[in-house]
Design an enzyme around this catalytic site. Structure first.
Site, PDB file in Angstrom:
ATOM      1  N   HIS A 197       0.669  -1.107   0.014  1.00  0.00           N
ATOM      2  CA  HIS A 197       0.055  -0.131   0.245  1.00  0.00           C
ATOM      3  C   HIS A 197       0.871   1.104  -0.046  1.00  0.00           C
ATOM      4  O   HIS A 197       1.928   1.176   0.641  1.00  0.00           O
ATOM      5  CB  HIS A 197      -0.911  -0.189   1.363  1.00  0.00           C
ATOM      6  CG  HIS A 197      -2.062  -0.847   1.097  1.00  0.00           C
ATOM      7  ND1 HIS A 197      -2.958  -0.997   2.039  1.00  0.00           N
ATOM      8  CD2 HIS A 197      -2.113  -1.975   0.322  1.00  0.00           C
ATOM      9  CE1 HIS A 197      -4.073  -1.992   1.768  1.00  0.00           C
ATOM     10  NE2 HIS A 197      -3.424  -2.714   0.618  1.00  0.00           N
ATOM     11  N   GLU A 205       0.973   3.983   1.767  1.00  0.00           N
ATOM     12  CA  GLU A 205       1.394   4.217   3.162  1.00  0.00           C
ATOM     13  C   GLU A 205       2.613   3.374   3.416  1.00  0.00           C
ATOM     14  O   GLU A 205       3.575   3.882   4.092  1.00  0.00           O
ATOM     15  CB  GLU A 205       0.234   4.122   4.269  1.00  0.00           C
ATOM     16  CG  GLU A 205      -1.143   5.074   3.882  1.00  0.00           C
ATOM     17  CD  GLU A 205      -2.009   4.350   3.000  1.00  0.00           C
ATOM     18  OE1 GLU A 205      -1.807   3.468   2.139  1.00  0.00           O
ATOM     19  OE2 GLU A 205      -3.383   4.282   3.510  1.00  0.00           O
TER      20      GLU A 205
END
Lengths: 149, 149
Positions: free
Chosen positions: B56, B58
Site C-alpha cells: 500500500h 502508506e
C-alpha cells in the site's frame, strides 16, 4: 524431533528464524509460510536492522511468499509465527486471504486477538499455542537480558 | 495552486502519486510523508506491480521515510494520503508513532475509522477530507472504468 510436516515441525522452523533475529539483537520473532507442506518463505523480525517498523517477520514472510508464488493471494498457505501477530500483520494476512495462521506465544500487549478478533479474514483459521512456551521464553529472556544490560 | 506547504498543497502532491498508480492500472492511492515542510518520501499503491498486499502507498512511504531519516520513528512527520488508511496502514503508522495523518477521501469499506478508531497512536492527530472530493473521484472513476472494461 517433531513429526515431519506437523505444526510443531514448522513452528520449530519459525523458531530457527527467531534465533536469527536474536543473534542480531532484534526482538526474536520468526515466521515461515508453508504451501503444500513446503516452506516457501522464511523471515525474522528486522525492525532494527532496517530501521523500519513494517519489517515484522510476518510482513517480510508474506511479501516473500507472494513473490515466490507470483500471486498476492496466499489462500493455500499457512503462516507459522512464533508470536501472536499484531494488528498490522493480522490485517496484512487478511488482505492476503491466508488460509491458516499458527502462532506460538500469545502477545497480551500488542497481539491482535485482545484488540479486535475479526480483523482476521473470515476464511482464515487460527491455531494458537504451538510450542507456545518455548516461543514465549525466547521473548521473556530477550526482554529480561535487555533490562539487565 | 494551493498555498505553499498547506495541507492542500501536500495532498495535491499525494494525488500526483495516485495518478502514477492509475497510469499503471493500480488502485489510485498516493502518499507523501512530510518533515519540517519537506517531502521526505513519496509512494503510490503497487499491490499489483509487486504482487504484494503489503505494498500500500502508506506502507511504502513509511519504509521510505524511515530510510531517509535513519530512524524507524516518524514522530515529527505528517503522512498525507489520498484515501483513509486501512487497518494495516493505520497500525503501521502507530508503530512509527507518526505525528499526524491527513487523508483525502473516506474509505467506508476498508478504512480503519469505522472498524477501530483507537488503533491510531494516542499522540497522532488525524485530519480527514482534505481534497476529499477529488481524491474520492479518482477512486470511483477507477472502479467505474474497471466495471465497464
Amino acid at each position: 524431533m517433531y513429526p515431519l510436516f506437523s505444526d510443531e515441525y514448522f513452528m520449530n522452523e519459525a523458531m530457527k528464524e527467531a534465533y536469527r533475529a536474536l543473534e542480531k539483537k532484534e526482538i526474536p520473532v520468526g515466521a515461515v509460510i508453508v504451501a503444500e507442506q513446503r516452506i516457501i518463505a522464511r523471515a525474522h523480525n528486522q525492525t532494527e536492522a532496517l530501521s523500519d517498523v513494517t519489517a515484522h517477520a510476518e510482513m517480510l514472510a508474506i511479501t516473500a511468499a507472494a513473490n515466490t508464488l507470483g500471486t498476492k493471494y496466499l489462500n493455500q498457505c499457512t503462516l507459522f509465527v512464533t508470536l501472536e501477530p499484531c494488528i498490522m500483520c493480522a490485517s496484512a494476512s487478511a488482505w492476503a486471504q491466508i488460509d491458516r495462521i499458527v502462532y506460538g506465544a500469545a502477545d497480551p500487549k500488542a497481539g491482535y486477538s485482545r484488540i479486535i478478533q475479526d480483523i482476521i479474514h473470515p476464511k482464515t483459521t487460527v491455531k494458537a499455542g504451538v510450542l507456545g512456551e518455548a516461543c514465549g521464553e525466547m521473548m521473556s529472556n530477550f526482554f529480561r537480558d535487555k533490562r539487565q544490560a
